[in-house]
Design a protein around this motif. Structure first.
Motif, PDB file in Angstrom:
ATOM      1  N   SER A 227     -14.477  -3.013   4.486  1.00  0.00           N
ATOM      2  CA  SER A 227     -13.517  -3.228   3.403  1.00  0.00           C
ATOM      3  C   SER A 227     -12.181  -2.604   3.775  1.00  0.00           C
ATOM      4  CB  SER A 227     -14.033  -2.617   2.097  1.00  0.00           C
ATOM      5  OG  SER A 227     -13.954  -1.209   2.141  1.00  0.00           O
ATOM      6  N   LYS A 228     -11.128  -3.066   3.132  1.00  0.00           N
ATOM      7  CA  LYS A 228      -9.799  -2.545   3.453  1.00  0.00           C
ATOM      8  C   LYS A 228      -9.603  -1.108   2.982  1.00  0.00           C
ATOM      9  CE  LYS A 228      -7.821  -4.860  -0.562  1.00  0.00           C
ATOM     10  NZ  LYS A 228      -6.856  -5.848  -0.995  1.00  0.00           N
ATOM     11  N   ALA A 229     -10.437  -0.620   2.065  1.00  0.00           N
ATOM     12  CA  ALA A 229     -10.316   0.759   1.572  1.00  0.00           C
ATOM     13  C   ALA A 229     -10.951   1.781   2.517  1.00  0.00           C
ATOM     14  CB  ALA A 229     -10.960   0.871   0.196  1.00  0.00           C
TER      15      ALA A 229
ATOM     16  N   ASN B  68      -9.440   5.333   4.503  1.00  0.00           N
ATOM     17  CA  ASN B  68      -8.160   5.655   3.885  1.00  0.00           C
ATOM     18  C   ASN B  68      -8.278   6.940   3.088  1.00  0.00           C
ATOM     19  OD1 ASN B  68      -6.257   3.533   4.566  1.00  0.00           O
ATOM     20  ND2 ASN B  68      -7.655   2.178   3.469  1.00  0.00           N
TER      21      ASN B  68
ATOM     22  N   SER C 298      -5.326   5.729  -4.060  1.00  0.00           N
ATOM     23  CA  SER C 298      -5.200   5.449  -2.635  1.00  0.00           C
ATOM     24  C   SER C 298      -4.273   4.252  -2.489  1.00  0.00           C
ATOM     25  CB  SER C 298      -6.564   5.166  -1.996  1.00  0.00           C
ATOM     26  OG  SER C 298      -7.058   3.919  -2.412  1.00  0.00           O
TER      27      SER C 298
ATOM     28  N   TYR D 242      -5.012   1.287  -1.705  1.00  0.00           N
ATOM     29  CA  TYR D 242      -5.605   0.048  -2.195  1.00  0.00           C
ATOM     30  C   TYR D 242      -6.199   0.142  -3.599  1.00  0.00           C
ATOM     31  CZ  TYR D 242      -5.093  -1.505   2.584  1.00  0.00           C
ATOM     32  OH  TYR D 242      -4.572  -1.849   3.798  1.00  0.00           O
ATOM     33  N   VAL D 243      -6.580   1.335  -4.023  1.00  0.00           N
ATOM     34  CA  VAL D 243      -7.283   1.472  -5.294  1.00  0.00           C
ATOM     35  C   VAL D 243      -6.676   2.609  -6.107  1.00  0.00           C
ATOM     36  CG1 VAL D 243      -9.513   1.940  -6.369  1.00  0.00           C
ATOM     37  CG2 VAL D 243      -9.428   0.655  -4.256  1.00  0.00           C
TER      38      VAL D 243
END
Length: 162
Positions: free
Chosen positions: A86-88, A91, A106, A108-109
């Motif tokens: 996942s892109k998270a 990070n 973060s 992304y979230v």
């Protein structure tokens, strides 16, 4: 003068963090009921193969049943792999615990769990499970200091009294 409590820390969403989240929050079901979809796909695929209606569809369903059975058997590695791609993943997350709730931020979230939205607290060996109407969240103790852990426990105790 009563000063509001606030704690901020950072941690990385790495494989060890995701592994801990899975170990502390997932309910592992190894019964035959967990393999229900795989069995249904295999039965339908075999039935299609025996009737010679569509060979491609029958082999597709049989392969899908094998993939589904593997995803049940190897649930943790399957879940970890999905999290790590996942892109998270990998990070930095900034975690803030204060009088209003728990916030994470973060690239992304961004999310906030208000203390009033939490319906049930469960302390695990390595963290806390926070049940809300929309699901369950996990808060790891490894990124918290003793004061923050005690603050969360106090909030859980006060929530239980209400």
């Amino acid at each position: 003068m009563n000063q509001e409590y606030s704690y901020t820390t950072q941690y990385t969403l790495d494989k060890s963090h995701f592994s801990e989240c899975f170990d502390e929050s997932a309910v592992v079901d190894n019964s035959i009921k967990a393999y229900r979809k795989a069995i249904i796909f295999a039965v339908v695929g075999t039935a299609l193969m025996l009737t010679n209606i569509n060979g491609y569809a029958s082999w597709f369903l049989i392969a899908l049943s094998a993939l589904e059975a593997l995803s049940v058997k190897f649930r943790k590695p399957w879940w970890l792999m999905r999290q790590m791609i996942s892109k998270a993943a990998n990070n930095e997350v900034t975690l803030t615990i204060n009088e209003s709730g728990i916030s994470n931020d973060s690239f992304y979230v961004q999310g906030t769990i208000l203390w009033n939205d939490i319906t049930e607290f469960t302390e695990t060996k390595q963290g806390f499970l926070l049940k809300q109407a929309k699901g369950v969240s996990y808060l790891s103790k490894r990124s918290l200091d003793e004061t923050a852990i005690q603050f969360v426990k106090d909030k859980a105790a006060s929530k239980a009294l209400n």
